[in-house]
Design a protein around this motif. Structure first.
Motif, PDB file in Angstrom:
ATOM      1  N   GLY A 148      17.205 -20.801  13.337  1.00 37.99           N
ATOM      2  CA  GLY A 148      16.522 -19.318  14.603  1.00 37.99           C
ATOM      3  C   GLY A 148      15.750 -18.115  13.651  1.00 37.99           C
ATOM      4  O   GLY A 148      15.636 -16.958  13.575  1.00 37.99           O
ATOM      5  N   SER A 149      15.012 -18.865  11.968  1.00 35.26           N
ATOM      6  CA  SER A 149      14.797 -17.942  11.476  1.00 35.26           C
ATOM      7  C   SER A 149      13.013 -17.959  11.537  1.00 35.26           C
ATOM      8  O   SER A 149      12.279 -18.790  12.023  1.00 35.26           O
ATOM      9  N   GLY A 150      12.220 -17.236  10.430  1.00 33.53           N
ATOM     10  CA  GLY A 150      11.256 -16.303  10.910  1.00 33.53           C
ATOM     11  C   GLY A 150      10.699 -16.145   9.716  1.00 33.53           C
ATOM     12  O   GLY A 150      12.040 -15.823   9.125  1.00 33.53           O
ATOM     13  N   ILE A 151       9.953 -15.736   9.058  1.00 35.71           N
ATOM     14  CA  ILE A 151       9.305 -15.294   7.943  1.00 35.71           C
ATOM     15  C   ILE A 151       8.509 -13.748   8.216  1.00 35.71           C
ATOM     16  O   ILE A 151       7.923 -13.624   9.015  1.00 35.71           O
ATOM     17  N   SER A 152       9.422 -12.720   7.563  1.00 39.08           N
ATOM     18  CA  SER A 152       9.227 -11.280   7.777  1.00 39.08           C
ATOM     19  C   SER A 152       8.425 -10.475   6.925  1.00 39.08           C
ATOM     20  O   SER A 152       8.718 -10.434   5.338  1.00 39.08           O
ATOM     21  N   THR A 153       7.246  -9.862   6.654  1.00 34.55           N
ATOM     22  CA  THR A 153       6.602  -8.986   5.780  1.00 34.55           C
ATOM     23  C   THR A 153       6.568  -7.444   6.217  1.00 34.55           C
ATOM     24  O   THR A 153       5.560  -7.500   5.154  1.00 34.55           O
ATOM     25  N   ASP A 154       6.941  -7.176   6.770  1.00 40.52           N
ATOM     26  CA  ASP A 154       6.691  -5.882   7.597  1.00 40.52           C
ATOM     27  C   ASP A 154       7.571  -4.901   6.831  1.00 40.52           C
ATOM     28  O   ASP A 154       7.784  -4.201   7.469  1.00 40.52           O
ATOM     29  N   HIS A 155       8.326  -5.548   5.930  1.00 40.88           N
ATOM     30  CA  HIS A 155       9.482  -4.500   6.019  1.00 40.88           C
ATOM     31  C   HIS A 155       8.915  -3.293   4.190  1.00 40.88           C
ATOM     32  O   HIS A 155       7.420  -4.109   4.050  1.00 40.88           O
ATOM     33  N   LYS A 156       9.584  -2.333   4.327  1.00 38.30           N
ATOM     34  CA  LYS A 156       8.350  -1.064   3.779  1.00 38.30           C
ATOM     35  C   LYS A 156       8.421  -1.953   2.275  1.00 38.30           C
ATOM     36  O   LYS A 156       7.453  -1.757   1.695  1.00 38.30           O
TER      37      LYS A 156
END
Ligand code: SF4
Ligand code: SF4
Length: 107
Positions: free
Chosen positions: A13-21
């Protein structure tokens, strides 16, 4: 929002996010985000999880099933490499509220 939910070879169930601070890539699972750069693979989160939801596999911390959103992994990670996903926490809280409403005594 730059989060992408997609099938990912890293885990369930994974995905990649780059919206962390911090601007660093995080791996999003169902309830938690994990940071492969900050993580030193110490296994503390794996050991502390009361539901045995976290596993260290192929050099990655993976969230499998049964997470109860207790937050212990986030709290005990010495490297701030785990964060609860805010939308999962909000959905969990809303679920708790509707369950409380359903069982409330009529006044
Ligand atoms: S406790 Fe933190 S640093 Fe240790 S394995 Fe888990 S995510 Fe990585
Ligand atoms: S929030 Fe709790 S149940 Fe979920 S992975 Fe972390 S320690 Fe385990």
């Amino acid at each position: 929002m730059t989060r992408q939910r997609a099938a990912d070879p890293i885990g369930f169930g994974s995905g990649i996010s780059t919206d962390h601070k911090d601007g660093i890539r995080w791996v999003d699972y169902t309830n938690i985000s994990w940071n492969p750069v900050f993580c030193k693979r110490c296994d503390i989160c794996v050991d502390i999880c009361p539901k045995s939801t976290l596993v260290l596999r192929n050099d990655a911390i993976i969230e499998e099933e049964n997470c109860i959103l207790c937050g212990l992994c986030e709290r005990y990670c010495p490297d701030l490499a785990i964060e609860m996903l805010p939308e999962a926490v909000a959905a969990h809280a809303a679920q708790g509220e509707s369950a409380a409403e359903a069982t409330a005594e009529p006044s």
